[in-house]
Design a protein around this motif. Sequence first.
Motif, short mmCIF file in Angstrom:
data_model
loop_
_atom_site.label_atom_id
_atom_site.label_comp_id
_atom_site.label_asym_id
_atom_site.label_seq_id
_atom_site.Cartn_x
_atom_site.Cartn_y
_atom_site.Cartn_z
N SER A 213 -99.09 -81.68 9.94
CA SER A 213 -99.22 -83.03 10.52
C SER A 213 -99.55 -83.02 12.01
O SER A 213 -100.07 -84.00 12.53
CB SER A 213 -97.93 -83.83 10.28
OG SER A 213 -96.81 -83.15 10.82
N TRP B 136 -100.60 -91.57 10.60
CA TRP B 136 -100.18 -90.61 9.57
C TRP B 136 -99.46 -89.42 10.19
O TRP B 136 -98.39 -89.03 9.73
CB TRP B 136 -101.42 -90.14 8.80
CG TRP B 136 -101.17 -88.92 7.97
CD1 TRP B 136 -100.65 -88.86 6.72
CD2 TRP B 136 -101.41 -87.56 8.36
NE1 TRP B 136 -100.56 -87.55 6.29
CE2 TRP B 136 -101.02 -86.74 7.29
CE3 TRP B 136 -101.93 -86.96 9.51
CZ2 TRP B 136 -101.13 -85.35 7.34
CZ3 TRP B 136 -102.04 -85.59 9.55
CH2 TRP B 136 -101.65 -84.80 8.49
N ARG C 35 -96.01 -90.25 11.94
CA ARG C 35 -95.01 -90.58 10.92
C ARG C 35 -94.55 -89.35 10.15
O ARG C 35 -93.36 -89.13 9.93
CB ARG C 35 -95.60 -91.63 9.96
CG ARG C 35 -94.57 -92.47 9.28
CD ARG C 35 -94.26 -92.16 7.86
NE ARG C 35 -94.92 -91.14 7.13
CZ ARG C 35 -94.28 -90.29 6.35
NH1 ARG C 35 -92.98 -90.30 6.27
NH2 ARG C 35 -94.94 -89.38 5.66
N LEU C 36 -95.49 -88.52 9.74
CA LEU C 36 -95.13 -87.34 8.96
C LEU C 36 -94.37 -86.32 9.80
O LEU C 36 -93.43 -85.68 9.32
CB LEU C 36 -96.40 -86.70 8.38
CG LEU C 36 -96.21 -85.66 7.28
CD1 LEU C 36 -95.40 -86.22 6.13
CD2 LEU C 36 -97.56 -85.15 6.80
N SER D 89 -106.53 -95.43 4.38
CA SER D 89 -105.74 -94.39 5.05
C SER D 89 -104.42 -94.93 5.56
O SER D 89 -103.36 -94.30 5.39
CB SER D 89 -106.53 -93.78 6.21
OG SER D 89 -107.64 -93.05 5.74
N ALA E 112 -100.68 -93.91 4.28
CA ALA E 112 -99.61 -93.44 5.17
C ALA E 112 -98.36 -94.29 5.00
O ALA E 112 -97.23 -93.77 5.03
CB ALA E 112 -100.09 -93.46 6.62
N GLN F 154 -96.72 -93.37 1.69
CA GLN F 154 -96.03 -92.10 1.85
C GLN F 154 -94.73 -92.26 2.63
O GLN F 154 -93.70 -91.67 2.28
CB GLN F 154 -96.95 -91.11 2.56
CG GLN F 154 -96.48 -89.68 2.55
CD GLN F 154 -97.48 -88.74 3.22
OE1 GLN F 154 -98.21 -89.14 4.12
NE2 GLN F 154 -97.51 -87.50 2.79
N ASN G 120 -95.19 -89.74 -2.91
CA ASN G 120 -95.46 -89.21 -1.57
C ASN G 120 -96.74 -88.35 -1.57
O ASN G 120 -97.54 -88.40 -0.62
CB ASN G 120 -94.27 -88.40 -1.06
CG ASN G 120 -93.81 -87.33 -2.04
OD1 ASN G 120 -94.09 -87.39 -3.24
ND2 ASN G 120 -93.12 -86.33 -1.55
N GLY H 180 -99.76 -90.59 -1.61
CA GLY H 180 -100.10 -91.07 -0.27
C GLY H 180 -100.87 -90.03 0.52
O GLY H 180 -101.83 -90.35 1.22
N GLU H 181 -100.48 -88.76 0.40
CA GLU H 181 -101.16 -87.68 1.12
C GLU H 181 -102.60 -87.52 0.62
O GLU H 181 -103.53 -87.33 1.41
CB GLU H 181 -100.39 -86.38 0.94
CG GLU H 181 -100.91 -85.23 1.77
CD GLU H 181 -100.68 -85.42 3.26
OE1 GLU H 181 -101.42 -84.82 4.06
OE2 GLU H 181 -99.77 -86.19 3.63
N MET I 293 -104.69 -90.60 1.76
CA MET I 293 -104.90 -90.60 3.20
C MET I 293 -106.22 -89.93 3.56
O MET I 293 -107.05 -90.48 4.30
CB MET I 293 -103.72 -89.89 3.87
CG MET I 293 -103.97 -89.43 5.29
SD MET I 293 -104.23 -90.79 6.45
CE MET I 293 -105.00 -89.88 7.80
N TRP I 294 -106.44 -88.76 3.02
CA TRP I 294 -107.64 -88.00 3.41
C TRP I 294 -108.89 -88.46 2.69
O TRP I 294 -110.01 -88.31 3.20
CB TRP I 294 -107.39 -86.51 3.23
CG TRP I 294 -106.34 -86.05 4.19
CD1 TRP I 294 -105.08 -85.61 3.90
CD2 TRP I 294 -106.44 -86.05 5.62
NE1 TRP I 294 -104.39 -85.33 5.06
CE2 TRP I 294 -105.21 -85.58 6.13
CE3 TRP I 294 -107.45 -86.39 6.53
CZ2 TRP I 294 -104.96 -85.45 7.49
CZ3 TRP I 294 -107.22 -86.25 7.88
CH2 TRP I 294 -105.98 -85.78 8.35
#
Length: 286
Positions: free
Chosen positions: A69, A99, A102-103, A176, A180, A183, A214, A217-218, A221-222
Amino acid sequence: MTYKKNRALSFLIVSAIYALAALGGILLYGVLPFVWWLSLLICDVAATVFVFVFSVLLKNASVYDPYWSVQPVVILVGFAQGIELTLPRVLLLLAVSIWGVRLTANWAYTFGDLMHEDWRYRMLREKTGAFYPLINFIGIHMVPTLIVYGCTLPAVYAMLHPAAWNAGAIFGFALSVLAALLQGIADIQMHRYRQNRTAPFIRVGLWRHSRHPNYLGEILMWWGVALSVLCLYPHAWYLGAGALANTLLFLFVSIPMADGRQSRKEGFAAYKHETRMLLPLPRRLK
């Protein structure tokens, strides 16, 4: 070894390692004569090797955990220096920063001390024996670095090539940010469950119908970042390779490992039958 049991000191050590890795990567990029993507790749690999060395010295592969991250935010902020911050660039920088911060905050919240190591790494050490140093370097450190490098590459491309915004770029940004958020909510719900376990499997919120919201979400995101950039530069279709590799990593490595560990619990077969792997939607049972 007592310093490894001190949470504050452990956190300070890990933070110092990453600060030095980032500084070294930035300085190295400034002197490399290659095309931008190759210079960035070399710096990314060099920073990973730096972190790997400390993970070996500290006998804890989880020293690498925040790299996932931290790396994209450092890279994008670095490339954003001295350029015109157009709307597409601002949105990409904002999405990745939301993202990443937060991660990383989630990692900091769950970080115990340098005595704690991710269960997956301990399992690999036990299973691979004498081959673990190689598995540690390639599988735990280098492969994730290369995948996140590929995921970040579209946003870096946008920082270096100006373009006017369009609806697709806005949609990608929205995807995205929502990913996030999804997630983040999933992580919070998991933290609450772990603080007061009343059942062998979490079955509330996003986890009610999904075993890995989760991870969903990852993945999204990408794909959001890739979609945003590909809508701006459709000729650069190859920039979607990072999001694809990230998806494959979760589908064929992360999720099977997590499900394999959960399968030791009584009732997992029924739990798996009643829930979807990723989508938090009710499953039609037969």
